[in-house]
Motif scaffolding. Structure first.
Motif, PDB file in Angstrom:
ATOM      1  N   ILE A 190       0.841  -1.211   0.000  1.00  0.00           N
ATOM      2  CA  ILE A 190       0.000   0.000   0.000  1.00  0.00           C
ATOM      3  C   ILE A 190       0.868   1.250   0.000  1.00  0.00           C
ATOM      4  CG2 ILE A 190      -0.346   0.359   2.492  1.00  0.00           C
ATOM      5  CD1 ILE A 190      -3.295   0.903   1.827  1.00  0.00           C
ATOM      6  N   LEU A 191       2.030   1.161   0.653  1.00  0.00           N
ATOM      7  CA  LEU A 191       2.936   2.321   0.612  1.00  0.00           C
ATOM      8  C   LEU A 191       3.412   2.591  -0.812  1.00  0.00           C
ATOM      9  CD1 LEU A 191       5.158   2.007   3.822  1.00  0.00           C
ATOM     10  CD2 LEU A 191       3.406   3.728   3.304  1.00  0.00           C
ATOM     11  N   LEU A 192       3.699   1.494  -1.522  1.00  0.00           N
ATOM     12  CA  LEU A 192       4.122   1.656  -2.914  1.00  0.00           C
ATOM     13  C   LEU A 192       2.992   2.293  -3.735  1.00  0.00           C
ATOM     14  CD1 LEU A 192       6.791   0.905  -4.336  1.00  0.00           C
ATOM     15  CD2 LEU A 192       5.589  -1.030  -5.342  1.00  0.00           C
ATOM     16  N   ALA A 193       1.746   1.858  -3.433  1.00  0.00           N
ATOM     17  CA  ALA A 193       0.591   2.454  -4.118  1.00  0.00           C
ATOM     18  C   ALA A 193       0.488   3.944  -3.795  1.00  0.00           C
ATOM     19  CB  ALA A 193      -0.687   1.733  -3.709  1.00  0.00           C
ATOM     20  N   PHE A 194       0.651   4.279  -2.514  1.00  0.00           N
ATOM     21  CA  PHE A 194       0.623   5.694  -2.122  1.00  0.00           C
ATOM     22  C   PHE A 194       1.670   6.504  -2.883  1.00  0.00           C
ATOM     23  CE2 PHE A 194      -1.097   4.670   2.385  1.00  0.00           C
ATOM     24  CZ  PHE A 194      -2.395   4.817   1.930  1.00  0.00           C
ATOM     25  N   LEU A 195       2.895   5.975  -2.857  1.00  0.00           N
ATOM     26  CA  LEU A 195       4.007   6.734  -3.455  1.00  0.00           C
ATOM     27  C   LEU A 195       3.822   6.892  -4.968  1.00  0.00           C
ATOM     28  CD1 LEU A 195       6.937   5.158  -1.421  1.00  0.00           C
ATOM     29  CD2 LEU A 195       6.163   7.537  -1.330  1.00  0.00           C
ATOM     30  N   ALA A 196       3.440   5.770  -5.618  1.00  0.00           N
ATOM     31  CA  ALA A 196       3.229   5.859  -7.066  1.00  0.00           C
ATOM     32  C   ALA A 196       2.096   6.832  -7.374  1.00  0.00           C
ATOM     33  CB  ALA A 196       2.919   4.475  -7.631  1.00  0.00           C
ATOM     34  N   ALA A 217       5.517  -6.072  -3.605  1.00  0.00           N
ATOM     35  CA  ALA A 217       6.352  -4.892  -3.325  1.00  0.00           C
ATOM     36  C   ALA A 217       7.278  -5.175  -2.155  1.00  0.00           C
ATOM     37  CB  ALA A 217       5.458  -3.694  -3.002  1.00  0.00           C
ATOM     38  N   THR A 218       8.479  -4.649  -2.249  1.00  0.00           N
ATOM     39  CA  THR A 218       9.444  -4.849  -1.162  1.00  0.00           C
ATOM     40  C   THR A 218       9.752  -3.525  -0.501  1.00  0.00           C
ATOM     41  OG1 THR A 218      11.312  -4.495  -2.632  1.00  0.00           O
ATOM     42  CG2 THR A 218      10.514  -6.750  -2.424  1.00  0.00           C
ATOM     43  N   TRP A 219      10.293  -3.614   0.703  1.00  0.00           N
ATOM     44  CA  TRP A 219      10.640  -2.384   1.420  1.00  0.00           C
ATOM     45  C   TRP A 219      11.715  -1.589   0.691  1.00  0.00           C
ATOM     46  CZ3 TRP A 219       8.137   0.212   4.940  1.00  0.00           C
ATOM     47  CH2 TRP A 219       7.159  -0.444   5.699  1.00  0.00           C
ATOM     48  N   SER A 220      12.595  -2.292  -0.019  1.00  0.00           N
ATOM     49  CA  SER A 220      13.642  -1.544  -0.724  1.00  0.00           C
ATOM     50  C   SER A 220      13.031  -0.725  -1.874  1.00  0.00           C
ATOM     51  CB  SER A 220      14.710  -2.499  -1.256  1.00  0.00           C
ATOM     52  OG  SER A 220      14.139  -3.400  -2.178  1.00  0.00           O
ATOM     53  N   GLN A 221      12.000  -1.303  -2.515  1.00  0.00           N
ATOM     54  CA  GLN A 221      11.315  -0.531  -3.554  1.00  0.00           C
ATOM     55  C   GLN A 221      10.640   0.701  -2.955  1.00  0.00           C
ATOM     56  OE1 GLN A 221       8.693  -3.519  -5.180  1.00  0.00           O
ATOM     57  NE2 GLN A 221      10.086  -3.947  -6.877  1.00  0.00           N
ATOM     58  N   VAL A 222      10.003   0.496  -1.803  1.00  0.00           N
ATOM     59  CA  VAL A 222       9.349   1.625  -1.120  1.00  0.00           C
ATOM     60  C   VAL A 222      10.367   2.710  -0.812  1.00  0.00           C
ATOM     61  CG1 VAL A 222       8.176   2.330   1.004  1.00  0.00           C
ATOM     62  CG2 VAL A 222       7.499   0.222  -0.157  1.00  0.00           C
ATOM     63  N   GLY A 223      11.530   2.272  -0.303  1.00  0.00           N
ATOM     64  CA  GLY A 223      12.577   3.236   0.044  1.00  0.00           C
ATOM     65  C   GLY A 223      13.034   4.030  -1.174  1.00  0.00           C
ATOM     66  N   LEU A 224      13.255   3.297  -2.294  1.00  0.00           N
ATOM     67  CA  LEU A 224      13.710   3.962  -3.520  1.00  0.00           C
ATOM     68  C   LEU A 224      12.705   5.009  -4.002  1.00  0.00           C
ATOM     69  CD1 LEU A 224      15.292   1.150  -5.720  1.00  0.00           C
ATOM     70  CD2 LEU A 224      16.179   3.479  -5.427  1.00  0.00           C
ATOM     71  N   LEU A 225      11.439   4.580  -4.023  1.00  0.00           N
ATOM     72  CA  LEU A 225      10.395   5.471  -4.528  1.00  0.00           C
ATOM     73  C   LEU A 225      10.204   6.677  -3.613  1.00  0.00           C
ATOM     74  CD1 LEU A 225       8.995   5.059  -7.119  1.00  0.00           C
ATOM     75  CD2 LEU A 225       7.006   4.149  -5.938  1.00  0.00           C
TER      76      LEU A 225
END
Lengths: 442, 363
Positions: free
Chosen positions: B87-93, B214-222
């Motif tokens: 969901i964080l990745l969804a938020f960020l994207a 989604a992984t935490w590293s992807q979240v961090g990058l985004l």
């Protein structure tokens, strides 16, 4: 660093849209406190002149200066501090508050990292007061009437506190009451604050009433510059606008007004004397270099008298240069000679190409000597020119007569351009009405 | 000179909306747990979030006392390693796409501009298709996929930039150039799909847009990307406001209009590329988010841009939750509910505010 009471000067400014020339060597200036009306028919270059001054259109030649510094070194932001521009129309789609809209005018003073501050809000208040809109700053811009919106636009221009106002048809969407109101405000502001306003105006009556000086453009060239009465002469009105009209003064108020006495447009003479035409005497290809070069440089030319299919005649046709043309191989007829003399008379200066003179075209030189009058004349004689006289000395005799009357000898095309530039833009060489007027300053 | 730096005080209305937005974010987290493959009570989700965020500083069971400790470990894994990063990745994207849409609509002065419509998203997809179809760098897909998508989006953005550079092109021409570009690239995409049917399934899935796995590293990058983009975008608010008056007027007010247009398109491409690289092609967010932002907070781009990011985040987060609600057992790509939601909503916005002063009025 922005100070008021500075002169704005345009010096031989040329500009063009794509390849289409739009301004030719326009020179004039505006002194502090002056309202200068830019007049001229549709497409005469008024808007182009304002856009070129703003730097929205690059100059192809000449220079624009503020005081003693050229504007071409100014950054976009610095320019915005000097010039306030009111465009002809401005699309507003979003109903932002009037105050916010006027605040946009402060942008040249607000850095990228800053927000507007007290000083900016005070400037906005002053600008709103100057156009009498102080009651409406919180209203939406789209809720304003046409007159109010135009005043809001004016306020935005004033908010920058630029000393030069460039107003493009500021009264276009206004009723007559608001037209007078707006121009009166501009006028009193300029006089009081020592600002300069260049106002493009279609309405000559408004121009006559509110401007201190009138500058008239015609086909991208400056054709008149001076105080109202001496500029809006019947000759200028006929040549530039194609109307028969006279500038009168209302006996009661003393206000000037324009009275057209003929309804429809009248035919204009070709090669108007207001445009500073240079007449070239040539033939047989001798004028080719002159015609090409001077045409490129943006001068107005005429050519005479040449024969049909002659290479000079062909070139003139291709370049759109008016020419007096005789049927091939025939000697110059009386009718042709008469038209040639008329062209010489309507020209500001005459340039003689190194054409070979024979019995067929000797009349060209004879007519030139007869009708030259006080016009400046020059003989283009490149080095190494073979003998051109095939008339047993009669041509040389006429050329000598021209030299005696002050004809200048020019040996290169660069010299030709410099000479033409000088005689065409020389003071006092304009049409009688404009020449007799003081040019509006030194 | 008494000029203040940064934002001026927000009025009360803005504070209210701010509180609502914050509540929406929390609600979306809890809803995701409830609707997910294993229905997890909101209180438990709350507990796990608190436990993980504080690093278990307060001791006790990560799931709270009401949950069986044996089951707790699984729940923590589902929530913290699956749902939360997704969901964080969804938020960020969503935030990146929202900002991108806001920038493009501001620059093109057209409420229909968005990264999807202009072909920037499709450009990214073409870049990614190289990986799937030709098997280039498939071994390190986690790294190469974002990179290729990034290159694709950036190249598309550069083509639009080049069109913008040529002196003659008006804003309308530019917009239509983007539309034509999108059509062209879509054709190219279909071609690559047919070229190698084996890579198709993966590519198709990616194309629909999803945050699963989604992984935490992807979240961090985004997140890092969003911070950088956000910092640059904040500086563009006032410039975009001026640009609404037309490029010439903006320039007469001291703005280098051409440069602002260039920079904005470039920035929008970067933002889109970042989002598409990690989540695939997701339409409508960039289109709708700025509309809602303008609706809520008015036309000042200094606010429209950050609010577009927030709204975009909530939209995509909502789509994530909705994907669970529609098909709880399957991994439905969030591009699907976003399209279901976005299409009708956009038509509604267009017609609702067609006459009058609404944001759709300029369309």
């Amino acid at each position: 660093m922005i100070r008021r009471a500075v002169r704005l000067e345009l010096d031989r400014v040329s500009a063009s849209y794509d390849a289409r020339p739009a301004l030719h060597r326009v020179s004039f200036h505006a002194d502090p406190g002056e309202v200068v009306a830019l007049t001229g028919p549709n497409g005469s270059g008024k808007t182009t002149l304002l856009r070129a001054t703003l730097g929205l259109l690059p100059l192809q030649g000449g220079r624009i200066s503020i005081g003693d510094r050229s504007t071409d070194r100014l950054t976009i932001r610095e320019r915005a501090r000097w010039f306030g521009w009111m465009p002809q129309s401005e699309p507003i789609r979003e109903n932002i508050r009037v105050r916010q809209y006027v605040l946009y005018g402060r942008n040249p003073w607000i850095g990228a990292w800053e927000s507007e501050g007290e000083e900016d809000h005070r400037a906005v208040d002053r600008a709103l007061a100057a156009v009498d809109l102080s009651v409406a700053p919180e209203r939406g811009i789209l809720e304003l009437s046409g007159g109010e919106r135009q005043r809001a636009l004016m306020a935005r221009v004033l908010a920058s506190e630029a000393p030069f106002l460039l107003l493009d048809e500021p009264t276009a969407h206004l009723d007559i009451g608001h037209q007078i109101d707006l121009l009166e405000r501009v006028r009193s502001l300029c006089h009081r604050e020592q600002m300069v306003a260049l106002v493009a105006l279609h309405d000559l009556n408004l121009a006559a009433r509110f401007a201190d000086r009138i500058v008239t453009l015609h086909r991208g060239r400056l054709v008149a510059d001076g105080p109202v009465e001496s500029i809006l002469s019947p000759e200028l009105l006929r040549e530039v606008w194609g109307i028969v009209a006279e500038l009168k003064r209302d006996p009661a108020s003393g206000l000037p007004y324009l009275l057209p006495t003929l309804p429809g447009p009248v035919t204009r003479s070709t090669g108007s004397s207001f445009e500073g035409v240079v007449h070239v005497v040539g033939g047989g290809g001798a004028a080719r270099g002159i015609l090409q070069r001077l045409h490129e440089e943006g001068f107005l030319l005429s050519l005479g008298a040449v024969h049909l299919f002659d290479s000079d005649s062909e070139l003139a046709r291709d370049l759109g240069i008016p020419a007096v043309v005789e049927t091939p191989f025939a000697p110059l007829s009386d009718a042709i000679r008469q038209r040639h003399r008329e062209l010489i008379q309507s020209a500001r200066a005459v340039l003689v190409a190194p054409f070979a003179v024979g019995p067929g075209n000797l009349a060209n030189l004879q007519d030139l000597v007869d009708t030259l009058g006080a016009r400046p004349v020059a003989l283009y004689e490149p080095a190494g020119l073979p003998s051109r006289d095939f008339t047993g000395g009669r041509a040389e005799c006429l050329l000598q007569e021209l030299r005696r009357r002050g004809a200048v000898a020019l040996t290169t095309l660069d010299e030709v351009v410099r000479w033409v530039d000088r005689v065409v833009s020389a003071p006092g060489s304009g049409p009688p009405s404009a020449a007799s007027a003081p040019a509006g300053g030194p | 000179m008494a000029r203040t730096g940064g934002l001026r005080g927000f009025p009360l209305r803005s504070l209210t909306y701010g509180a609502l937005l914050a509540a929406a974010f929390v609600a979306l987290f809890l809803l995701a747990g409830l609707l997910g493959p294993v229905a997890i009570a909101p209180l438990t989700v709350f507990h796990i979030l608190g436990y993980e965020v504080t690093g278990g500083a307060f001791g006790g069971s990560p799931c709270g006392s009401s949950v069986d400790p044996a089951r707790c470990a699984t729940l923590v894994l589902i929530v913290w390693e699956s749902i939360v990063p997704e969901i964080l990745l969804a938020f960020l994207a969503g935030a990146l796409l929202g900002v991108s849409g806001g920038l493009l609509q501001g620059v093109f002065r057209n409420p229909l501009a968005d990264p999807y419509l202009l072909g920037i998203s499709t450009g990214a997809a073409i870049g990614a298709s190289i990986l799937f179809v030709f098997g280039v760098g498939l071994a390190q897909a986690n790294l190469t996929l974002p990179l290729l998508a990034f290159v694709g989006a950036l190249l598309t953005g550069l083509v639009i930039l080049l069109a913008a550079r040529s002196a003659r092109s008006s804003i309308e021409t530019l917009l239509l150039t983007g539309v034509a570009l999108n059509a062209f690239l879509s054709g190219g995409l279909v071609f690559t799909l047919l070229y190698n049917p084996i890579g198709n399934l993966q590519l198709n899935f990616w194309l629909l847009g999803g945050v699963f796995g989604a992984t935490w590293s992807q979240v961090g990058l985004l997140f890092g990307g969003l911070l950088v983009v956000g910092a640059l975008v904040v500086l563009h608010g006032r410039a975009l406001n001026l640009l609404q008056l037309g490029g010439d007027v903006a320039q007469s007010l001291g703005l280098d209009s051409r440069r602002v247009v260039m920079r904005s398109i470039l920035l929008a491409s970067v933002a889109t590329a970042l989002a598409v690289a990690f989540t695939g092609v997701i339409g409508f967010v960039g289109l709708i988010a700025p509309h809602i932002a303008r609706r809520l907070f008015g036309y000042d781009y200094r606010r429209v841009l950050p609010i577009s990011a927030l709204v975009g985040a909530i939209l995509l987060g909502g789509a994530f939750d909705l994907s669970f609600a529609i098909l709880p057992s399957t991994e439905l790509p969030i591009g699907v509910p976003m399209a279901f939601l976005g299409g009708p909503f956009f038509v509604y916005v267009l017609y609702r505010y067609r006459q009058g002063s609404g944001p759709g009025a300029g369309a």
